[in-house]
Write an enzyme that holds these catalytic residues in place. Structure first.
Site, PDB file in Angstrom:
ATOM      1  N   ARG A   7       0.853  -1.180   0.000  1.00  0.00           N
ATOM      2  CA  ARG A   7       0.000   0.000   0.000  1.00  0.00           C
ATOM      3  C   ARG A   7       0.895   1.237   0.000  1.00  0.00           C
ATOM      4  O   ARG A   7       1.509   1.590   1.010  1.00  0.00           O
ATOM      5  CB  ARG A   7      -0.924  -0.001   1.222  1.00  0.00           C
TER       6      ARG A   7
ATOM      7  N   GLU B  62     -14.999  -9.958  -5.585  1.00  0.00           N
ATOM      8  CA  GLU B  62     -13.681  -9.715  -5.009  1.00  0.00           C
ATOM      9  C   GLU B  62     -13.087 -10.985  -4.410  1.00  0.00           C
ATOM     10  O   GLU B  62     -11.883 -11.237  -4.545  1.00  0.00           O
ATOM     11  CB  GLU B  62     -13.755  -8.617  -3.943  1.00  0.00           C
TER      12      GLU B  62
ATOM     13  N   GLU C  88      -1.470  -5.940  -7.148  1.00  0.00           N
ATOM     14  CA  GLU C  88      -2.027  -7.268  -6.909  1.00  0.00           C
ATOM     15  C   GLU C  88      -1.151  -8.378  -7.488  1.00  0.00           C
ATOM     16  O   GLU C  88      -1.249  -9.527  -7.074  1.00  0.00           O
ATOM     17  CB  GLU C  88      -3.443  -7.352  -7.474  1.00  0.00           C
TER      18      GLU C  88
ATOM     19  N   GLU D 117      -9.575 -12.202  -5.991  1.00  0.00           N
ATOM     20  CA  GLU D 117      -8.370 -12.113  -5.179  1.00  0.00           C
ATOM     21  C   GLU D 117      -7.946 -13.445  -4.578  1.00  0.00           C
ATOM     22  O   GLU D 117      -6.765 -13.631  -4.269  1.00  0.00           O
ATOM     23  CB  GLU D 117      -8.562 -11.076  -4.068  1.00  0.00           C
TER      24      GLU D 117
ATOM     25  N   ALA E 138     -10.939  -7.240  -0.589  1.00  0.00           N
ATOM     26  CA  ALA E 138     -11.764  -6.038  -0.611  1.00  0.00           C
ATOM     27  C   ALA E 138     -11.654  -5.377  -1.979  1.00  0.00           C
ATOM     28  O   ALA E 138     -10.730  -5.648  -2.744  1.00  0.00           O
ATOM     29  CB  ALA E 138     -11.327  -5.061   0.484  1.00  0.00           C
TER      30      ALA E 138
END
Length: 208
Positions: A68, A97, A148, A101, A80
């Site tokens: 992040r 999601e 990601e 993910e 999320a």
């Protein structure tokens, strides 16, 4: 006295949007205070998000580790994503999601909690779902990109996550709120007493 957040909107004398980004923007409002003074309030306008606390039959939570940039950290989080489509059903977004993910599907969905992430500076609202009865999703894995592409996936025991939260080792708000809400729900009326997955969400109204 009823302890419940209530909607309210103070008069806005002027408003402008000095920045518009890909997904969010910044708005500046001149707001009339109770004493009649006018104060400028700058805040991020956000489409809203969903998050999924997915727990398996071994009491492990599905978590991801992702970079992040704003906080210069790799954080452990729960799956999320943004509510990219106006009026989108948040349950459908959460299911998407979890698939994208983690390539996982769930048979049992509940609303765990609803939060405003940073109400002093952003209007982002997040609905955190509880997902149970997990299994591998069908079809091809979703092709990830950007941050990601470096994402790690793990399943961690609830007790270990609680210890990490209280020790100050885990900081992602959805993970922290989700895990502690799970523990609180278990110690209260139980997980089956949680709101149904399609429960109304006044912060981000949606089509059924």
């Amino acid at each position: 006295m009823t302890i419940k957040d209530t909607p309210e909107e103070w008069e806005i004398r002027a408003s402008e949007t000095p920045f518009v980004g890909k997904k969010t923007s910044v708005r500046a409002d001149d707001v009339v205070m109770p004493n009649g003074a006018v104060a400028r309030r700058d805040y991020q306008v956000h489409p809203g998000s969903v998050a999924v606390l997915a727990i398996d039959d071994q009491d492990r939570v599905l978590v991801i580790r992702q970079y992040r940039h704003p906080v210069r950290h790799k954080l452990w989080e729960i799956p999320a994503g943004l509510l990219d489509i106006p009026g989108e059903n948040p349950l459908h977004a959460a299911q998407r999601e979890l698939y994208e993910e983690a390539h996982v599907k769930a048979e049992d969905w509940r609303v765990l909690t609803d939060v405003y992430t940073t109400p002093g500076g952003c209007d982002e609202a997040v609905r955190i779902f509880l997902a149970r009865n997990l299994s591998e999703a069908d079809g091809r894995r979703f092709e990830v990109e950007d941050e990601e592409a470096d994402m790690e996936l793990a399943r961690i025991l609830v007790d270990d996550l609680v210890r990490g939260v209280l020790a100050g080792d885990l900081h992602n708000n959805c993970l922290v709120v989700g895990v502690l809400s799970l523990v609180a729900a278990r110690g209260g009326e139980g997980l089956d007493a949680l709101r149904r997955a399609e429960a109304p969400w006044p912060a981000r109204p949606f089509e059924a």
